[in-house]
Design an enzyme around this catalytic site. Sequence first.
Site, mmCIF file in Angstrom:
data_model
loop_
_atom_site.group_PDB
_atom_site.id
_atom_site.type_symbol
_atom_site.label_atom_id
_atom_site.label_comp_id
_atom_site.label_asym_id
_atom_site.label_seq_id
_atom_site.Cartn_x
_atom_site.Cartn_y
_atom_site.Cartn_z
ATOM 1 N N ASP A 193 -6.779 -1.160 -5.585
ATOM 2 C CA ASP A 193 -5.460 -0.517 -4.639
ATOM 3 C C ASP A 193 -6.457 -0.334 -3.046
ATOM 4 O O ASP A 193 -7.627 0.209 -3.086
ATOM 5 C CB ASP A 193 -5.468 0.966 -4.469
ATOM 6 C CG ASP A 193 -3.684 1.390 -3.217
ATOM 7 O OD1 ASP A 193 -3.284 0.329 -2.419
ATOM 8 O OD2 ASP A 193 -3.125 1.687 -3.857
HETATM 9 C C1 BGC Z 1 -1.063 1.077 -0.830
HETATM 10 C C2 BGC Z 1 -0.676 -0.526 -1.375
HETATM 11 C C3 BGC Z 1 -0.021 -2.026 -0.864
HETATM 12 C C4 BGC Z 1 -1.766 -2.036 -0.043
HETATM 13 C C5 BGC Z 1 -1.736 -3.052 0.785
HETATM 14 C C6 BGC Z 1 -2.381 0.037 -0.377
HETATM 15 O O1 BGC Z 1 -2.656 1.467 0.800
HETATM 16 O O2 BGC Z 1 -1.416 1.743 -1.480
HETATM 17 O O3 BGC Z 1 0.309 -0.097 -2.499
HETATM 18 O O4 BGC Z 1 0.282 -2.664 -2.052
HETATM 19 O O5 BGC Z 1 -1.369 -0.821 0.704
HETATM 20 O O6 BGC Z 1 -0.660 -3.237 1.830
#
Ligand code: BGC
Length: 767
Positions: free
Chosen positions: A269
Amino acid sequence: MKKTLIALCLFCFAGTSLNAQLKLNEKNIKEVVKAMTLEEKAKMVIGCSSSAFTGYGNSTLYVPGSAASTAMIERLGILPSVLADGPAGLRISPRREGTEQTYFCTAFPIGTALASSWNTELVENVGKSIGNEVLEYGVDVLLAPGQNLHRDPLCGRNFEYYSEDPYISGKIAAAYVRGVQSQGVGTSVKHFAVNNAETNRKDNDSRLSQRALRELYLKGFEISIKESKPWTVMTAYNAINGQQSMESRELLTDILRNEWGYEGYVMCDWAYAGLRNTQKEIWAGNDLLTPGSDQQYNEVLEAIKNGSLSETDLNNSVERILRIVVKSPRFHGYKYSDKPDLQAHAKVARQAATECIVLLENKDNTLPLSGNGKNVGLFGISSYDFIAGGTGSGSVNKAYTINLLDGLKSYGYNVNNKLSEFYTEQVTKSIEALIAKNPIYAYLGRTSLSEVSISDKLIEESASQDDFAVITLGRSNGEGLDRHAFDDYLLTGIEKNMLSKVSTAFHKAGKKVIVILNISGATEVEPLKGLADAIVCCWLPGQEGGNAVMDVLSGKENPSGKLTMSIPITYFDTNTYDNFPYDYTGPAAMGKYAVTPKPERKNVHYINYDEGIYVGYRYYHTKNVKLSYPFGYGLSYTSFQYSNPTVKATKDGFTATITVKNTGKVAGKEVVQLYVTAPDGGLDKPACELKSFGKTKLLQPGQSETLTFNVDAYTLASFNEAASQWETAAGDYKIYFAANIEDVRGSGAYTQKKAQAWKVNNVLKKQ
Ligand code: BGC
């Protein structure tokens, strides 16, 4: 000597030209990895964010609004593959500089809503439409689905997730992945794992038993990953028993790859540089360090040079990424149109939203509306500002949202003018106030608007003029923030006041009151029961919400959704509240609930999962806790009779069948849930657990269908920590065919003749 020199030159030349010709394809991945320089390999595992690390690409150059991409290495024919959010539909920028063309995507119902359909075919179909937009907008991998458990109703991202039960979560996620990937693009099942709170999300440790981890928090992932083979998996921000998810070799290599046979790549993440240990991530098996930065690039090079990271581990990660790159549409030069069929997808979104609706109350057949008249008193700010989805990366840049006002009008209803003028003005004012507070709301998805007070005069006038009242209660939530117990799970004072006044005025005039719950997840409903004649939960239904609600209110469609979570009477009936960072500053009246003093949310660094496996119905049902609505609950405009339950042992478990007959007057679909109670003598178990479910086709009045459920011995197993193994005890299992967990309509029995066990790694121990 001269000859040797010439030969050597020729060899070198041949070698260079050979390498110069080496271009990545499906068959030469290992060879390409061998030919890569260390720097190129570092680039591959770092990837390109939407802003940082532009030296090696920038995902927004490919698709504005995308979240990241993998690197491009032209020399070896390695093309980038673009990654973009998210679960309720593709999230990219809707407008681009220098062109009038728009790039809107379809907003589908949120994850919780999709799961409420209990219809894997429908979810797969939604996945196909989302996947088609991914493909036609030039994206290669969708960063979805999210499938963590609803451990506590206040988790800010529950709306992206499916259920408090891992079995239905896994099955719905698998259907979603199958649908998206059928379009030749990838998915990223997230957030792996135990991501059940947003508070201090990058510095929070989920502390739980191995049994709860295996049986609940990993189980849904195990099901979806084994069944649907997602191209990628995204690790979570949180740690698990002290190990950061993205740095846990036990999670990513021992369990995910070695036990479950996962073959795609893993990305983390969005952990920016400095948050985690770069070499540990690669070593663990977290292949792509999204979103990537120069610092992490240098850290990879340094780690290889000083020996703290082996080149074999790095090569493995690069190879796994390339195996997905070669499958990507961009790699194959797919000529995307930038013009997906948004009209066709809007129809899919509407149909899905309709089937996700859960009818909670319908006293004296208040619904469908026919016969209630045509003049409507429409109350609640969300009626006029319907909430399509949640906020954060799970939001979608859609072209429009049909609110309830639009929906009613298109069905020919007259909405009380004065109310509509009042609320429309309030919507404008509230949005202006939000933007003044934070300009970001001018262009980003925003949260629901707070309810506004309405005068007694307007209520009285409406009750005398209009034929019935519709009140919408709205709740939207999003990434980065957990919900609050007070004024969020629990209704606000303004809401209660409006509900009670509207209800009293309309009931006095002998008129009905219908409440629409336009909510992101479980919310207090108990006070509504005495005030409303019908309660309809449409969740956050996507851009076609107002139409979908009217399809159900009008009777054009018969509701068939059922809850995938229990709804406790008050937040303080959960068994997790004392171990969840809710806001601790509620009214003193809540003092009857023993809450140990808590740090402020920002100082919460761990959460103890003291309830173990007793999450959701596993707790409420086992302990007979009274609820507002139980797991699996949902009404229909028709009635169903269950008959002829059968259970037959197979080579590996059992097959059960039940016949469902539509005994009412209108066509409808029924969800049947199969619960199993284990024999005594094995491990301690909840009273029963969901082990299968099915949904009939649309049954006409008088029509029947026999549903079949296949359950294998492994699905019946529980996790024995002491032996590090899954165990299915021998003995007699009780099988229940149920309309919801508290409404059993048929039963049977299955005898497991011999106990069975499946040994696994003894990892991720509680410290
Ligand atoms: C979120 C993810 C997301 C990623 C890209 C992160 O902050 O937790 O779920 O896919 O950002 O936007």
